[in-house]
Design a protein around this motif. Structure first.
Motif, PDB file in Angstrom:
ATOM      1  N   GLY A 123       0.772  -1.486   0.089  1.00  0.00           N
ATOM      2  CA  GLY A 123       0.036  -0.010  -0.060  1.00  0.00           C
ATOM      3  C   GLY A 123       1.110   1.218  -0.106  1.00  0.00           C
ATOM      4  N   TRP A 124       1.875   1.120   0.708  1.00  0.00           N
ATOM      5  CA  TRP A 124       2.765   2.399   0.871  1.00  0.00           C
ATOM      6  C   TRP A 124       3.453   2.605  -0.529  1.00  0.00           C
ATOM      7  CZ3 TRP A 124       8.164   3.350   0.471  1.00  0.00           C
ATOM      8  CH2 TRP A 124       8.419   4.574   0.937  1.00  0.00           C
ATOM      9  N   THR A 125       3.805   1.592  -1.125  1.00  0.00           N
ATOM     10  CA  THR A 125       4.457   1.843  -2.401  1.00  0.00           C
ATOM     11  C   THR A 125       3.699   2.414  -3.488  1.00  0.00           C
ATOM     12  OG1 THR A 125       6.006  -0.105  -2.078  1.00  0.00           O
ATOM     13  CG2 THR A 125       5.907   0.536  -4.318  1.00  0.00           C
ATOM     14  N   MET A 126       2.224   1.775  -3.512  1.00  0.00           N
ATOM     15  CA  MET A 126       1.276   2.376  -4.462  1.00  0.00           C
ATOM     16  C   MET A 126       1.132   3.806  -4.253  1.00  0.00           C
ATOM     17  SD  MET A 126      -1.418  -0.801  -4.460  1.00  0.00           S
ATOM     18  CE  MET A 126      -1.204  -2.322  -5.395  1.00  0.00           C
ATOM     19  N   PHE A 127       1.058   4.217  -3.056  1.00  0.00           N
ATOM     20  CA  PHE A 127       0.827   5.454  -2.567  1.00  0.00           C
ATOM     21  C   PHE A 127       1.875   6.646  -3.001  1.00  0.00           C
ATOM     22  CE2 PHE A 127       1.365   9.340   0.354  1.00  0.00           C
ATOM     23  CZ  PHE A 127       0.139   9.875   0.122  1.00  0.00           C
TER      24      PHE A 127
ATOM     25  N   PRO B 297      10.548  10.393   0.692  1.00  0.00           N
ATOM     26  CA  PRO B 297       8.956  10.384   0.268  1.00  0.00           C
ATOM     27  C   PRO B 297       8.549  11.669   0.664  1.00  0.00           C
ATOM     28  CG  PRO B 297       9.501   9.056   2.392  1.00  0.00           C
ATOM     29  CD  PRO B 297      10.988   9.421   2.071  1.00  0.00           C
ATOM     30  N   GLU B 298       7.560  11.892  -0.228  1.00  0.00           N
ATOM     31  CA  GLU B 298       6.611  13.034   0.166  1.00  0.00           C
ATOM     32  C   GLU B 298       5.205  12.349   0.428  1.00  0.00           C
ATOM     33  OE1 GLU B 298       6.907  16.131  -2.914  1.00  0.00           O
ATOM     34  OE2 GLU B 298       9.137  16.253  -2.635  1.00  0.00           O
ATOM     35  N   TYR B 299       4.484  13.160   1.139  1.00  0.00           N
ATOM     36  CA  TYR B 299       3.093  12.573   1.557  1.00  0.00           C
ATOM     37  C   TYR B 299       2.106  13.474   1.241  1.00  0.00           C
ATOM     38  CZ  TYR B 299       6.064   9.319   4.243  1.00  0.00           C
ATOM     39  OH  TYR B 299       6.815   8.518   4.727  1.00  0.00           O
TER      40      TYR B 299
ATOM     41  N   THR C 238      14.026  -0.952 -11.355  1.00  0.00           N
ATOM     42  CA  THR C 238      13.428  -0.114 -10.420  1.00  0.00           C
ATOM     43  C   THR C 238      14.425   0.279  -9.189  1.00  0.00           C
ATOM     44  OG1 THR C 238      11.615  -1.728 -10.604  1.00  0.00           O
ATOM     45  CG2 THR C 238      11.975  -0.593  -8.460  1.00  0.00           C
ATOM     46  N   ILE C 239      15.401  -0.604  -8.767  1.00  0.00           N
ATOM     47  CA  ILE C 239      16.287  -0.227  -7.854  1.00  0.00           C
ATOM     48  C   ILE C 239      17.342   0.939  -8.501  1.00  0.00           C
ATOM     49  CG2 ILE C 239      18.596  -1.147  -6.792  1.00  0.00           C
ATOM     50  CD1 ILE C 239      15.973  -2.238  -5.663  1.00  0.00           C
ATOM     51  N   ASN C 240      17.472   0.917  -9.762  1.00  0.00           N
ATOM     52  CA  ASN C 240      18.246   1.949 -10.547  1.00  0.00           C
ATOM     53  C   ASN C 240      17.689   3.326 -10.537  1.00  0.00           C
ATOM     54  OD1 ASN C 240      20.619   2.773 -12.376  1.00  0.00           O
ATOM     55  ND2 ASN C 240      18.969   3.505 -13.604  1.00  0.00           N
TER      56      ASN C 240
ATOM     57  N   ALA D 215      10.592   4.943  -9.083  1.00  0.00           N
ATOM     58  CA  ALA D 215      10.960   3.491  -8.642  1.00  0.00           C
ATOM     59  C   ALA D 215       9.624   3.027  -8.222  1.00  0.00           C
ATOM     60  CB  ALA D 215      12.114   3.569  -7.673  1.00  0.00           C
ATOM     61  N   SER D 216       8.707   3.597  -7.335  1.00  0.00           N
ATOM     62  CA  SER D 216       7.270   3.031  -6.789  1.00  0.00           C
ATOM     63  C   SER D 216       6.614   2.356  -8.057  1.00  0.00           C
ATOM     64  CB  SER D 216       6.824   3.691  -5.943  1.00  0.00           C
ATOM     65  OG  SER D 216       7.684   4.087  -4.745  1.00  0.00           O
ATOM     66  N   ALA D 217       6.501   3.339  -9.011  1.00  0.00           N
ATOM     67  CA  ALA D 217       5.454   2.960 -10.140  1.00  0.00           C
ATOM     68  C   ALA D 217       5.892   1.814 -10.820  1.00  0.00           C
ATOM     69  CB  ALA D 217       5.554   4.311 -10.906  1.00  0.00           C
TER      70      ALA D 217
END
Length: 298
Positions: free
Chosen positions: A30-34, A44-46, A251-253, A264-266
């Motif tokens: 869920g956090w990654t999707m957000f 991260p920016e919330y 993704t890691i890159n 990267a989360s996308a």
């Protein structure tokens, strides 16, 4: 009171595992999707922005590096299928030749005990043109043989596939051997009495009976291909250029090199979707088999 405690104690024992699963697994998803819907860079920016959906995922679909990663994932999956083929051949040979079964099974399973990092480093040495296989062959006069696949963008992925097949063939051999052991011995005896040839026996009888084993192996292989990262880093680190990029490496890159957590989360969310598409057939197949078994019993 004692009766109630004995009734609920198993459920209470599972509570810590359930909490860990919810927080560490589902919570992380869920956090990654957000994060994929934010402008997060290094940190991260919330602040949720609905327009980021089209920005992050649209940019991802237009990225040449991501296209290369998906193409290499497909190539790696097709090439790594040889591990299942070799696994079945090895299992069939071991199953037919009972003598030394334990010894050969241990030998072929040994690569599985080696981590993908160690496997990648070992094969990178073997592909080294100076002191690897090519250097050894050139030293005895076989200078026409080239085995420096990792230095060529056109052949680097084939080197990774070769190392992957070597590392995974023993695992699929064990699964196939288990499937062969589950086949009723009367089938083998009946085929032998009827004079069924070796090839017809396996192609027309044995392999169709092991279709669920093959399907399980294919799904496990696919899941491993989607998350492939260690062996790529150990052998080529994504090079030459972007020729050996895979989704996990991309993704890691995107985070560590480009410092873009949202991007990267996308990519990670798309990987999750691909994994779900692969894993869903296994869940449906398992449910169907259980229902079929219950229907036969009833």
């Amino acid at each position: 009171m004692a009766f109630r405690w004995s009734r609920w104690s198993p459920q209470l024992a599972l509570v810590p595992a359930l909490i860990i699963t919810l927080v560490a697994f589902i919570g992380s998803i869920g956090w990654t999707m957000f994060m994929s819907l934010t402008r997060s860079k290094r940190f991260p920016e919330y602040f949720f922005d609905p327009s980021e959906w089209s920005r992050q995922y649209g940019r991802l679909m237009k990225d040449d590096g991501w296209a290369i990663a998906l193409q290499n994932m497909l190539i790696l999956g097709i090439g790594s299928f040889l591990a299942i083929v070799f696994g079945f051949v090895l299992a069939a040979m071991i199953d037919r030749e009972k003598r030394g079964e334990g010894f050969f099974r241990t030998i072929f399973l040994y690569p599985l005990a080696v981590s993908l990092i160690v496997t990648g480093v070992a094969w990178r040495w073997m592909f080294n043109p100076s002191f690897g296989v090519q250097g050894a062959l050139h030293s005895i006069g076989l200078t026409f043989i080239n085995f420096d696949w990792l230095s060529n963008a056109d052949t680097a992925m084939y080197g990774i596939i070769l190392a992957t097949v070597w590392q995974g063939a023993g695992f699929y051999m064990a699964l196939m051997l288990s499937g062969l052991k589950s086949i009723n011995t009367e089938i083998w005896s009946a085929a032998k009495l009827d004079g069924v040839s070796f090839w017809r026996l396996y192609i027309e009888i044995i392999i169709p009976m092991m279709k669920f084993t093959f399907l399980t192996c294919a799904i496990l292989l696919s899941l491993g291909v989607v998350k492939a990262y260690d062996i790529v880093v150990a052998m080529t680190n994504g090079g030459p250029g972007q020729s050996t990029w895979v989704p996990a490496y991309f993704t890691i890159n995107a985070y560590w090199v480009k410092a873009n957590l949202g991007y990267a989360s996308a990519a990670a969310v798309v990987m999750l979707a691909i994994t779900g598409l692969i894993f869903l057939p296994l869940v449906l197949l398992t449910a169907w088999r259980e229902r079929s078994r219950e229907a036969r019993v009833s």
